[in-house]
Design an enzyme around this catalytic site. Structure first.
Site, PDB file in Angstrom:
ATOM      1  N   HIS A 178       1.977   2.106  -3.378  1.00 45.73           N
ATOM      2  CA  HIS A 178       0.966   2.834  -4.156  1.00 45.73           C
ATOM      3  C   HIS A 178       1.110   4.345  -3.983  1.00 45.73           C
ATOM      4  O   HIS A 178       0.928   5.100  -4.935  1.00 45.73           O
ATOM      5  CB  HIS A 178      -0.450   2.448  -3.704  1.00 45.73           C
ATOM      6  CG  HIS A 178      -1.015   1.231  -4.373  1.00 45.73           C
ATOM      7  ND1 HIS A 178      -1.247   1.166  -5.726  1.00 45.73           N
ATOM      8  CD2 HIS A 178      -1.445   0.044  -3.873  1.00 45.73           C
ATOM      9  CE1 HIS A 178      -1.777  -0.022  -6.026  1.00 45.73           C
ATOM     10  NE2 HIS A 178      -1.909  -0.730  -4.922  1.00 45.73           N
ATOM     11  N   GLU A 191       0.830  -1.213   0.000  1.00 43.33           N
ATOM     12  CA  GLU A 191       0.000   0.000   0.000  1.00 43.33           C
ATOM     13  C   GLU A 191       0.863   1.263   0.000  1.00 43.33           C
ATOM     14  O   GLU A 191       0.532   2.240  -0.688  1.00 43.33           O
ATOM     15  CB  GLU A 191      -0.966   0.009   1.191  1.00 43.33           C
ATOM     16  CG  GLU A 191      -1.932  -1.174   1.249  1.00 43.33           C
ATOM     17  CD  GLU A 191      -2.665  -1.468  -0.044  1.00 43.33           C
ATOM     18  OE1 GLU A 191      -2.882  -0.538  -0.852  1.00 43.33           O
ATOM     19  OE2 GLU A 191      -3.000  -2.646  -0.281  1.00 43.33           O
TER      20      GLU A 191
END
Ligand code: NI
Length: 171
Positions: free
Chosen positions: A139, A136
């Site tokens: 990202h 994450e």
């Protein structure tokens, strides 16, 4: 709160380095929507750029189906320490549906972030949580799990996603 559309790779918004999030109150609505979107998908993690928000916010719940939900929202997460020991895990991504690949990452990471309540938090993540939090945070830096695999495989997956997007656009 509402379930938001998830951007599908390739999309320039998934390749951008996200800006630091403003004070937590400004992203509370986004966090509620991101959690709803993640559980609806269903998925174990979601980063703000995946719903088109260029801000450093991620949500996760790696507790598993058998356990009570453990929703987490991390604002401006930062990796403070990574273990030398690595772990290989088969990863997927809500922005790259139905495609999976083994990715090697540090087995444990220490992360600091701001909670939705505005407190500073710090935790050592391991196992699936470590894989997920690194995926994450990638990202937020414009990086996808396929950026960790070989170019040939990455291009193959990208071609499949382009085809999927064409089919979805027609439907
Ligand atoms: Ni992802």
């Amino acid at each position: 709160m509402s379930v938001l559309p998830i951007l599908i790779h390739p999309d320039p918004r998934l390749k951008k380095v996200c800006d630091p999030a403003p004070e937590p109150g400004a992203v509370s609505g986004l966090i509620a929507d991101m959690l709803a979107t993640m559980y609806d998908a269903p998925g174990i993690g979601l980063a703000a750029p995946q719903v088109g928000a260029n801000t450093r916010v991620v949500v996760m719940d790696c507790a598993g189906k058998e356990a009570p939900p453990e929703p987490m929202a991390l604002i401006n997460p930062e990796i403070l320490w990574s273990s030398e020991e690595t772990n290989e895990h088969e990863e997927g991504c809500l922005s790259i549906p139905d495609q999976f690949a083994f990715v090697t990452r540090p087995a444990a990471v220490r992360v600091r972030w701001t909670t939705p309540e505005g407190a500073e938090a710090e935790r050592l993540f391991d196992g699936l949580w470590a894989t997920c939090v690194q995926h994450e945070i990638d990202h937020l830096n414009g990086k996808l799990f396929i950026d960790h695999i070989g170019a040939v495989r990455r291009q193959l997956i990208t071609q499949k996603m382009k085809k999927l997007k064409r089919e979805r656009a027609k439907a």
